[in-house]
Design a protein around this motif. Sequence first.
Motif, mmCIF file in Angstrom:
data_model
loop_
_atom_site.group_PDB
_atom_site.id
_atom_site.type_symbol
_atom_site.label_atom_id
_atom_site.label_comp_id
_atom_site.label_asym_id
_atom_site.label_seq_id
_atom_site.Cartn_x
_atom_site.Cartn_y
_atom_site.Cartn_z
ATOM 1 N N PHE A 14 -11.846 -15.917 50.820
ATOM 2 C CA PHE A 14 -11.565 -14.500 50.603
ATOM 3 C C PHE A 14 -11.822 -13.701 51.887
ATOM 4 C CE2 PHE A 14 -13.217 -10.278 49.556
ATOM 5 C CZ PHE A 14 -12.169 -9.756 48.818
ATOM 6 N N LEU A 15 -12.955 -13.927 52.528
ATOM 7 C CA LEU A 15 -13.271 -13.194 53.756
ATOM 8 C C LEU A 15 -12.280 -13.508 54.867
ATOM 9 C CD1 LEU A 15 -17.166 -13.283 54.079
ATOM 10 C CD2 LEU A 15 -15.704 -11.298 53.668
ATOM 11 N N ARG A 16 -11.913 -14.773 55.016
ATOM 12 C CA ARG A 16 -10.945 -15.113 56.062
ATOM 13 C C ARG A 16 -9.611 -14.416 55.840
ATOM 14 N NH1 ARG A 16 -13.605 -20.249 55.953
ATOM 15 N NH2 ARG A 16 -12.223 -21.016 54.304
ATOM 16 N N ARG A 17 -9.280 -14.160 54.593
ATOM 17 C CA ARG A 17 -8.001 -13.522 54.296
ATOM 18 C C ARG A 17 -8.074 -12.003 54.475
ATOM 19 N NH1 ARG A 17 -6.238 -16.258 50.017
ATOM 20 N NH2 ARG A 17 -4.523 -17.169 51.194
ATOM 21 N N LYS A 73 -12.011 -10.618 61.092
ATOM 22 C CA LYS A 73 -12.688 -10.322 62.346
ATOM 23 C C LYS A 73 -14.047 -9.666 62.111
ATOM 24 C CE LYS A 73 -8.375 -9.709 64.924
ATOM 25 N NZ LYS A 73 -7.538 -8.763 65.721
ATOM 26 N N ARG A 74 -14.081 -8.759 61.164
ATOM 27 C CA ARG A 74 -15.280 -7.937 60.984
ATOM 28 C C ARG A 74 -16.388 -8.657 60.230
ATOM 29 N NH1 ARG A 74 -16.311 -4.182 56.902
ATOM 30 N NH2 ARG A 74 -14.181 -4.412 56.134
ATOM 31 N N LEU A 122 -2.977 -12.214 56.771
ATOM 32 C CA LEU A 122 -3.698 -11.161 56.048
ATOM 33 C C LEU A 122 -2.774 -10.511 55.028
ATOM 34 C CD1 LEU A 122 -6.377 -9.593 55.891
ATOM 35 C CD2 LEU A 122 -5.401 -7.983 57.529
ATOM 36 N N LEU A 123 -3.277 -10.457 53.774
ATOM 37 C CA LEU A 123 -2.530 -9.896 52.659
ATOM 38 C C LEU A 123 -1.286 -10.679 52.357
ATOM 39 C CD1 LEU A 123 -2.875 -6.035 53.219
ATOM 40 C CD2 LEU A 123 -4.380 -7.541 51.952
ATOM 41 N N MET A 161 -17.702 -6.349 51.504
ATOM 42 C CA MET A 161 -16.730 -6.881 52.445
ATOM 43 C C MET A 161 -17.377 -7.418 53.720
ATOM 44 S SD MET A 161 -13.946 -6.832 50.866
ATOM 45 C CE MET A 161 -12.886 -7.352 52.210
ATOM 46 N N ALA A 162 -18.680 -7.257 53.878
ATOM 47 C CA ALA A 162 -19.364 -7.858 55.021
ATOM 48 C C ALA A 162 -19.729 -9.313 54.752
ATOM 49 C CB ALA A 162 -20.623 -7.065 55.359
#
Length: 361
Positions: A289-292, A296-297, A360-361, A181-182
């Motif tokens: 995928f990461l933007r969704r 932030k992280r 998100l989601l 997830m990073a």
Amino acid sequence: MRDFPLGVVIVTFNSGGEAVDCAESLLAAAQAAGVRLRVALVDNASDDDTVARLRGWASGETPYAAPVGLPFDLSPVAKPLDLREGGADLAPDPGARLTLLHNAANRGFAGGVNVGLAYLAQFSDIEHFWVLNPDSVVPPEALTALVETLPKAGDYALMGGRVTYLDPSDMIQIDGGKVNMATGVTANIHLGQSHNDTPPPASDELDFIMGASMIASRAFYEEVGPMREEYFLYYEEVDWAMRRGDRPLLFCEGLRIYHHAGSSIGSPTLSRLASPFSLYFKHRGRMMFLRRFAPKRSLLTGYGYTLAYAARLLLRHRAPEEAHAVLAAAFGLRPPASVRARLSGPAAEIAFAAPKRTALL
């Protein structure tokens, strides 16, 4: 023969020969297991002889011969088969067991799957939906294992099994996937290991199920909805799994299929670098995928991974076209000409549309 509450979706695009082998092996496996399935073949507007091949196979006009080197015995099913055809809005027919649905355009992997799912969901007797790649083949014991496992599965989201390469047939491609997830990078569990020497993974090790062989429960499908189509290729199944809530992912021991593995789009293998086309959609999907799911992280580390990966393609592999595809995909730049040339008309409009900025989601 008894009816079994399983519907199967096979999406084709310029893959007639592979799709015939897939469907034949599936029906032969169902016959060996003593069950009847509902199968939806969804053609994503193929511009070759895919539809003609499927019709010739089902009618029996083209005698079926199993491919040379198949790692299991395949006894062809009797022909002709009753093949029903129609568009994406075809009404359900209780007597239809094999249906060919025609998409007006190439809607990508998720777009094709969603048409098949929507059609099969109209049959109230179906409790499970199996998404199967057309370039895969199903040995009899795989379906037998699935038929034995599904009635005991409980309230699950998605289920998978072992995917091995067709050649070499003992080598595992994936036993389910992990996602970092990073960076958004996915990893295939047990990739490259021997089927005979490798035990199955525990279900709690899985982050997602590979779309080449993925079973969804009706409860999950009705609550979460279909796969998101804006990915076009790659990450649709990772996104779907992330929306499962408290429902678990399951691994079905004995559910093993054989897979050609990205022969049409140039997906990577252990001995082959991915094509620019494959890299473009893989890295575009990774950043979508990461933007969704981790806006932030992880976006900083996601872009950092992009730069490092592109540098490795340039310095280690001397692959400037591939590096360009990765950078263009991740940073939202115009796709390289070689990537755009693979798609035209409505398919290009769908594939290269600006990603939706969804919540998100």
